[in-house]
Design a protein around this motif. Structure first.
Motif, PDB file in Angstrom:
ATOM      1  N   ASP A  39       0.706  -1.275  -0.043  1.00 19.70           N
ATOM      2  CA  ASP A  39      -0.123  -0.119  -0.127  1.00 19.70           C
ATOM      3  C   ASP A  39       0.798   1.233   0.049  1.00 19.70           C
ATOM      4  N   GLU A  40       2.111   1.276   0.778  1.00 22.17           N
ATOM      5  CA  GLU A  40       2.838   2.575   0.668  1.00 22.17           C
ATOM      6  C   GLU A  40       3.537   2.757  -0.473  1.00 22.17           C
ATOM      7  N   ARG A  41       3.957   1.447  -1.002  1.00 22.32           N
ATOM      8  CA  ARG A  41       4.494   1.487  -2.431  1.00 22.32           C
ATOM      9  C   ARG A  41       3.467   2.314  -3.422  1.00 22.32           C
ATOM     10  N   HIS A  42       2.296   1.707  -3.350  1.00 22.75           N
ATOM     11  CA  HIS A  42       1.243   2.278  -4.386  1.00 22.75           C
ATOM     12  C   HIS A  42       1.020   3.857  -3.970  1.00 22.75           C
ATOM     13  N   LYS A  43       1.107   4.289  -2.962  1.00 21.79           N
ATOM     14  CA  LYS A  43       0.974   5.768  -2.424  1.00 21.79           C
ATOM     15  C   LYS A  43       2.229   6.459  -3.084  1.00 21.79           C
ATOM     16  N   LEU A  44       3.256   5.855  -2.724  1.00 17.69           N
ATOM     17  CA  LEU A  44       4.655   6.714  -3.198  1.00 17.69           C
ATOM     18  C   LEU A  44       4.625   6.711  -4.746  1.00 17.69           C
ATOM     19  N   LEU A  45       4.314   5.503  -5.460  1.00 18.44           N
ATOM     20  CA  LEU A  45       3.961   5.723  -7.095  1.00 18.44           C
ATOM     21  C   LEU A  45       3.045   6.798  -7.268  1.00 18.44           C
ATOM     22  N   GLU A  46       2.076   7.002  -6.736  1.00 17.55           N
ATOM     23  CA  GLU A  46       1.090   7.840  -7.151  1.00 17.55           C
ATOM     24  C   GLU A  46       1.442   9.475  -6.989  1.00 17.55           C
ATOM     25  N   GLN A  47       2.307   9.613  -5.561  1.00 19.34           N
ATOM     26  CA  GLN A  47       2.921  10.730  -5.252  1.00 19.34           C
ATOM     27  C   GLN A  47       3.776  11.255  -6.257  1.00 19.34           C
ATOM     28  N   LEU A  48       4.751  10.258  -6.798  1.00 20.22           N
ATOM     29  CA  LEU A  48       5.571  10.203  -7.887  1.00 20.22           C
ATOM     30  C   LEU A  48       5.240  10.817  -9.192  1.00 20.22           C
ATOM     31  N   ARG A  49       3.828  10.082  -9.604  1.00 17.97           N
ATOM     32  CA  ARG A  49       3.545  10.486 -10.890  1.00 17.97           C
ATOM     33  C   ARG A  49       2.781  11.933 -10.693  1.00 17.97           C
ATOM     34  N   ASN A  50       2.466  12.153  -9.564  1.00 17.55           N
ATOM     35  CA  ASN A  50       1.831  13.784  -9.382  1.00 17.55           C
ATOM     36  C   ASN A  50       2.632  14.593  -9.588  1.00 17.55           C
ATOM     37  N   HIS A  51       3.914  14.225  -8.827  1.00 19.27           N
ATOM     38  CA  HIS A  51       5.315  15.235  -8.769  1.00 19.27           C
ATOM     39  C   HIS A  51       5.736  15.356 -10.182  1.00 19.27           C
ATOM     40  N   GLU A  52       5.573  14.277 -11.074  1.00 17.53           N
ATOM     41  CA  GLU A  52       6.142  14.378 -12.378  1.00 17.53           C
ATOM     42  C   GLU A  52       5.163  15.354 -13.406  1.00 17.53           C
ATOM     43  N   ALA A  53       4.031  14.925 -12.976  1.00 14.40           N
ATOM     44  CA  ALA A  53       2.857  15.850 -13.909  1.00 14.40           C
ATOM     45  C   ALA A  53       2.941  17.322 -13.456  1.00 14.40           C
ATOM     46  N   THR A  54       3.291  17.500 -11.941  1.00 12.31           N
ATOM     47  CA  THR A  54       3.594  18.974 -11.872  1.00 12.31           C
ATOM     48  C   THR A  54       4.570  19.769 -12.351  1.00 12.31           C
TER      49      THR A  54
END
Length: 346
Positions: A39-54
């Motif tokens: 679950d933590e890995r999925h959250k971190l991947l989601e945050q990484l995708r958001n940061h990349e989009a930003t």
């Protein structure tokens, strides 16, 4: 030992049962930990995708801004826009500092008033206790003197014919000694109460009162109005407000000469706003006039109703067809000039 041997019928040693239970417990804990890590890995991947989009979005905006600034036709508008933004931030910071100073002054004023009231009440209570102590001590001394006289009289009564008189006098002495004990107890208790009252610390400050907050807020609103009036020349106040809700790419400020004129006005305005020696002339009159008309929704509200403060006219200045003033007037609360609501005490 294999799992088949564990599951085989027949008695097993207690130690083996304990090892088997421990194995299953460890397996359950490992599964829980694995699920948590997934679950933590999925959250971190989601945050990484958001940061990349930003990052991509900001990179595109930066490139667009570079092109906008590099274009001789649009560059001057961008310079005016960001100088207006700087003027807005500087003025907002000035209003916030002014509000903080007023809040501290009002808090100190109310704390001093509370201390004076506490000292006055304590002096009054101490004076009352002193009177009660003096009265109780005088009564105790009177009773002590009477006891000495009656004890001396009892000592002088001799002979059996005075038996009845001695008995009656002894009863009187016992009653007066009881009264003297009560009087001395009262003196001691009152003296303890006085010492406790004298050592009593003032209560902690309860913060700024509702009336005090209203006083501060009214002055801050008047100060915001004064800054709007001060920056109304050239339409700077309204133009600065527009930068809080419009993008740089959407703003045009006229010809190159008009942009140069605005930037000259902005340099003077910024120098005035950043000057530590603030010109507060007329602020008291503006604040008093505001206090005379403001209204509140309830007795607990500290921010006045927006309609009650009225609007202030701002001179109209045309910038290549852009109206740099509000025809209906400016209401600093409705328009939240200089981020006013952040500076007000709620």
């Amino acid at each position: 030992m294999s799992l088949r041997e564990f599951l085989a019928p027949g008695p097993r040693p207690p130690a083996e049962d304990e090892r088997l239970l421990q194995l299953y417990w460890n397996r359950a804990e490992l599964k829980k930990e694995l699920t948590r890590l997934q679950d933590e890995r999925h959250k971190l991947l989601e945050q990484l995708r958001n940061h990349e989009a930003t990052f991509v979005r900001h990179s595109e905006q930066l490139l667009q801004l570079e092109e906008f600034l590099g274009n001789p036709e649009t560059g001057p508008h961008a310079l005016v826009y960001f100088q207006l933004r700087s003027l807005w931030r500087a003025t907002s910071a000035k209003v916030a500092r002014f509000a903080q100073q007023l809040q501290q002054q009002q808090a100190d004023r109310e704390q001093r008033r509370q201390q004076l009231e506490f000292d006055r009440t304590r002096r009054q209570q101490l004076a009352e206790l002193d009177q009660r102590i003096a009265s109780a001590r005088a009564r105790a001394e009177t009773l002590a003197a009477e006891l000495k006289l009656k004890e001396a009289e009892l000592e002088n009564m001799r002979g059996f014919w005075n038996y009845a008189r001695r008995r009656k006098l002894s009863e009187q002495i016992a009653a007066e000694r009881a009264e003297w004990d009560l009087a001395m107890t009262e003196v001691t208790d009152l003296s303890d109460d006085r010492a406790a009252l004298e050592a009593k610390e003032p209560p902690p400050s309860e913060g700024i009162s509702i009336d005090g907050r209203r006083v501060v807020n009214t002055a801050v609103i008047a100060y915001a109005q004064q800054l709007v009036a001060q920056l109304s020349g050239g339409g700077l106040a309204v133009l600065a407000k527009e930068t809080t809700c419009k993008r740089v790419f959407d703003m045009k400020y006229g010809t190159r000469e008009e942009c140069s004129r605005l930037m000259m006005l902005l340099r003077e305005a910024l120098a005035t706003i950043k000057n530590e020696q603030d010109d507060l002339s007329g602020l008291k009159e503006r604040t008093d006039a505001l206090r005379a008309v403001v209204a509140y929704r309830s007795d607990a509200d500290t921010v006045p109703l927006t309609d009650s403060i009225g609007t202030m006219p701002v001179s109209s200045v045309l910038v290549s067809g852009l109206e740099a003033a509000n025809k209906t007037g400016v209401n600093v609360l409705i328009d939240d000039y200089w981020d006013l609501y952040q500076a007000l005490l709620q």
